[in-house]
Design a protein around this motif. Structure first.
Motif, PDB file in Angstrom:
ATOM      1  N   ILE A 159       0.862  -1.049  -0.068  1.00 19.41           N
ATOM      2  CA  ILE A 159      -0.138  -0.109   0.275  1.00 19.41           C
ATOM      3  C   ILE A 159       1.062   1.615  -0.492  1.00 19.41           C
ATOM      4  N   TRP A 160       0.438   2.088  -0.933  1.00 17.62           N
ATOM      5  CA  TRP A 160       1.700   3.122  -0.920  1.00 17.62           C
ATOM      6  C   TRP A 160       1.479   4.080  -0.054  1.00 17.62           C
ATOM      7  N   PRO A 161       2.004   4.779   1.552  1.00 15.72           N
ATOM      8  CA  PRO A 161       1.784   5.450   1.821  1.00 15.72           C
ATOM      9  C   PRO A 161       1.696   6.767   1.455  1.00 15.72           C
ATOM     10  N   SER A 162       0.776   7.085   2.278  1.00 11.15           N
ATOM     11  CA  SER A 162      -0.189   8.313   2.066  1.00 11.15           C
ATOM     12  C   SER A 162       0.673  10.145   1.983  1.00 11.15           C
ATOM     13  N   TYR A 163       1.789   9.652   2.511  1.00 10.35           N
ATOM     14  CA  TYR A 163       2.559  11.496   2.405  1.00 10.35           C
ATOM     15  C   TYR A 163       4.049  10.896   1.328  1.00 10.35           C
ATOM     16  N   SER A 164       3.911  10.113   0.574  1.00 14.23           N
ATOM     17  CA  SER A 164       5.201   9.941   0.003  1.00 14.23           C
ATOM     18  C   SER A 164       4.576  10.063  -1.819  1.00 14.23           C
ATOM     19  N   LYS A 165       4.987  10.584  -2.556  1.00 14.82           N
ATOM     20  CA  LYS A 165       5.494  10.566  -4.118  1.00 14.82           C
ATOM     21  C   LYS A 165       6.130  10.115  -5.131  1.00 14.82           C
ATOM     22  N   VAL A 166       7.789   9.183  -4.508  1.00  9.76           N
ATOM     23  CA  VAL A 166       8.225   9.369  -5.153  1.00  9.76           C
ATOM     24  C   VAL A 166       8.210   7.879  -4.312  1.00  9.76           C
ATOM     25  N   MET A 167       7.802   6.230  -5.141  1.00 12.17           N
ATOM     26  CA  MET A 167       8.241   4.910  -4.359  1.00 12.17           C
ATOM     27  C   MET A 167       9.515   4.308  -5.165  1.00 12.17           C
ATOM     28  N   ASP A 168       9.583   3.729  -4.063  1.00  9.33           N
ATOM     29  CA  ASP A 168      10.771   2.365  -4.648  1.00  9.33           C
ATOM     30  C   ASP A 168      10.777   1.187  -4.303  1.00  9.33           C
ATOM     31  N   ALA A 204      10.628   4.793   0.792  1.00  9.40           N
ATOM     32  CA  ALA A 204       9.631   6.140   0.277  1.00  9.40           C
ATOM     33  C   ALA A 204      10.660   7.210  -0.012  1.00  9.40           C
ATOM     34  N   ARG A 205      11.754   7.960  -1.049  1.00 12.45           N
ATOM     35  CA  ARG A 205      12.259   8.163  -1.283  1.00 12.45           C
ATOM     36  C   ARG A 205      12.282   9.034  -1.090  1.00 12.45           C
ATOM     37  N   ASP A 206      11.687  10.018  -1.110  1.00 10.94           N
ATOM     38  CA  ASP A 206      11.075  11.315  -1.058  1.00 10.94           C
ATOM     39  C   ASP A 206      11.495  12.119   0.805  1.00 10.94           C
ATOM     40  N   ALA A 207      10.696  10.773   1.268  1.00  9.84           N
ATOM     41  CA  ALA A 207      10.827  11.032   2.663  1.00  9.84           C
ATOM     42  C   ALA A 207      11.507  10.348   3.535  1.00  9.84           C
ATOM     43  N   GLN A 208      12.936  10.002   2.732  1.00  8.77           N
ATOM     44  CA  GLN A 208      13.673   9.395   3.195  1.00  8.77           C
ATOM     45  C   GLN A 208      14.939  11.077   3.073  1.00  8.77           C
ATOM     46  N   LEU A 216      19.838   9.773  12.358  1.00  9.77           N
ATOM     47  CA  LEU A 216      19.324   8.550  12.952  1.00  9.77           C
ATOM     48  C   LEU A 216      18.674   7.723  12.133  1.00  9.77           C
ATOM     49  N   GLY A 217      18.897   7.563  11.211  1.00  5.87           N
ATOM     50  CA  GLY A 217      19.128   6.202   9.832  1.00  5.87           C
ATOM     51  C   GLY A 217      17.349   6.547  10.191  1.00  5.87           C
ATOM     52  N   PRO A 218      17.241   5.371   8.518  1.00  9.66           N
ATOM     53  CA  PRO A 218      15.428   5.664   7.808  1.00  9.66           C
ATOM     54  C   PRO A 218      14.740   5.812   9.242  1.00  9.66           C
ATOM     55  N   ALA A 219      13.610   6.043   8.538  1.00  7.25           N
ATOM     56  CA  ALA A 219      12.493   5.772   9.388  1.00  7.25           C
ATOM     57  C   ALA A 219      11.121   5.934   9.004  1.00  7.25           C
ATOM     58  N   LYS A 220      10.537   7.159   8.551  1.00  7.44           N
ATOM     59  CA  LYS A 220       8.987   6.646   7.683  1.00  7.44           C
ATOM     60  C   LYS A 220       9.397   6.710   6.154  1.00  7.44           C
ATOM     61  N   SER A 221      10.835   6.663   5.777  1.00  7.50           N
ATOM     62  CA  SER A 221      10.640   6.046   4.443  1.00  7.50           C
ATOM     63  C   SER A 221      10.819   4.977   4.135  1.00  7.50           C
ATOM     64  N   LYS A 222      10.923   3.709   5.502  1.00  5.48           N
ATOM     65  CA  LYS A 222      10.616   2.409   5.139  1.00  5.48           C
ATOM     66  C   LYS A 222       9.745   1.919   6.465  1.00  5.48           C
ATOM     67  N   ASP A 223       9.399   2.602   7.511  1.00  6.83           N
ATOM     68  CA  ASP A 223       7.929   2.261   8.127  1.00  6.83           C
ATOM     69  C   ASP A 223       7.011   2.457   8.176  1.00  6.83           C
ATOM     70  N   PHE A 224       6.238   2.346   7.162  1.00  9.71           N
ATOM     71  CA  PHE A 224       4.902   2.257   6.985  1.00  9.71           C
ATOM     72  C   PHE A 224       4.364   0.797   6.072  1.00  9.71           C
ATOM     73  N   ASP A 225       2.969   0.411   6.629  1.00  8.75           N
ATOM     74  CA  ASP A 225       2.478  -0.907   6.757  1.00  8.75           C
ATOM     75  C   ASP A 225       2.365  -1.230   5.196  1.00  8.75           C
ATOM     76  N   THR A 226       2.834  -2.979   5.011  1.00 12.09           N
ATOM     77  CA  THR A 226       3.022  -3.439   4.243  1.00 12.09           C
ATOM     78  C   THR A 226       4.360  -2.817   3.582  1.00 12.09           C
ATOM     79  N   GLY A 227       5.139  -2.529   3.939  1.00 10.66           N
ATOM     80  CA  GLY A 227       6.809  -1.906   3.355  1.00 10.66           C
ATOM     81  C   GLY A 227       7.901  -3.052   3.703  1.00 10.66           C
ATOM     82  N   ASN A 228       7.381  -3.820   3.942  1.00 10.52           N
ATOM     83  CA  ASN A 228       8.489  -4.962   4.219  1.00 10.52           C
ATOM     84  C   ASN A 228       7.862  -6.674   3.331  1.00 10.52           C
ATOM     85  N   VAL A 229       8.190  -6.959   2.692  1.00 11.44           N
ATOM     86  CA  VAL A 229       7.718  -7.926   1.907  1.00 11.44           C
ATOM     87  C   VAL A 229       8.675  -8.652   1.775  1.00 11.44           C
TER      88      VAL A 229
END
Length: 328
Positions: A159-168, A204-208, A216-229
């Protein structure tokens, strides 16, 4: 064995093993009940199987070899979860130097793209921060802890996170810890790996870009539901005698975007396990990601995902992890 977790018709997780060229699954608990007359607790889940150690794995192998018909279900009739969902703990490491170097270079090119003379601006750019990361990477393994509750399997949509426009996506190799260990020497570390899988570390590259300057390392760029497949299966270590000679390929909508090989791992899982286990206990079922293989994401070539894209990540000897990314 090629171990899987699947959902039965009641939505309950069941432990199984792929057979018949991955077209069918032996339900381990049902097979044990049919052959022995007992519900063996080690076969209740892949995690409990791993926790049961060598004896439980050997017993599972014997069940799979017999594969009573009543315990076999067709793969296309069930929904696969990640092999262990959720895992007790997961860490994502950085093991491929090429990915780091190419990602940094691509990010620098993106920052100067709108300059009057991009090539000149690129030459003048300060690279000290990137250089420090590479220096640290070559000095010791580096990693961060992931959100284990965001783990999903090959039959779930991202599921594409609501706060991101650039997903990878990110193509990674991963190992599972097979037994409890602490302060293990590198020379003994492989004994503590029970098997391997494929890991798609959605990003989420824009959040990253916004959060990484905080150091402090990645946070919301990696932490969202369904983000780890993860998946499609856990291939036991005996099935991959040389895990550091495997081809890795990434495709989007059937088009190859990149490929690499586990031969290029600067830090192998044995190095990572020895480093992490210093004064810290690792437990059965924990996951360690390899970090992205070189050429294994869109960022390195400044290509990004669109809603409804289908990502296929392939690792030789394991299979293909297929995911669709959608906007809710």
């Amino acid at each position: 064995m090629r171990l899987v977790t699947y959902l039965n018709e009641h939505g309950i997780q069941r432990a199984g093993a792929l057979i018949e060229s991955d077209s069918a699954i032996v339900d381990l608990l049902a097979a044990a009940e049919k052959i022995t007359g007992n519900a063996i607790p080690e076969f209740a889940s892949i995690l409990s199987l791993v926790e049961g150690g060598k004896n439980a794995l050997d017993a599972a192998g014997a069940l799979v070899a017999r594969a009573p018909t009543i315990a076999v279900v067709q793969r296309d009739m069930v929904r696969l979860c990640a092999p262990i969902q959720p895992p007790p703990q997961m860490r994502d490491c950085s093991c491929f130097e090429l990915h780091l170097r190419q990602s940094f270079a691509a990010a620098r090119r993106a920052r100067v793209a709108n300059e009057p003379n991009p090539e000149e601006a690129l030459k003048l750019m300060n690279t000290r921060a990137d250089d420090r990361v590479i220096e640290t990477f070559n000095r010791q393994p580096i990693y961060y802890k992931c959100n284990r509750f965001a783990v999903i399997g090959p039959d779930d949509d991202v599921i594409w996170p609501s706060y991101s426009k650039v997903m990878d996506f990110e193509l990674e190799f991963a190992c599972y810890i097979g037994r409890q260990t602490k302060d293990v020497a590198r020379e003994r570390a492989r004994e503590h790996i029970v098997g391997y899988t494929i890991f798609n570390d959605m990003s989420a590259r824009d959040a990253q870009a916004r959060e990484m300057p905080g150091m402090l390392g990645p946070a919301k760029s990696k932490d969202f539901d369904t983000g780890n497949v993860m998946g499609p299966c856990l291939v036991t270590a005996d099935e991959l005698p040389d895990p550091y000679d495997l081809l890795m390929i990434a495709r989007v909508n059937g088009e190859e975007w990149g490929r690499g090989t586990t031969r290029d791992m600067r830090w192998q899982f044995e190095d990572v396990i020895a480093h992490i286990s210093r004064s810290e206990t690792l437990y059965p079922g924990e996951v360690l990601g390899s970090g992205t293989v070189g050429n294994g994401c869109g960022l390195e070539q400044q290509r990004f995902l669109k809603p409804n894209d289908v990502i296929e990540l392939e690792v030789e000897g394991i299979g293909i992890l297929r995911s669709r990314v959608i906007k809710s």
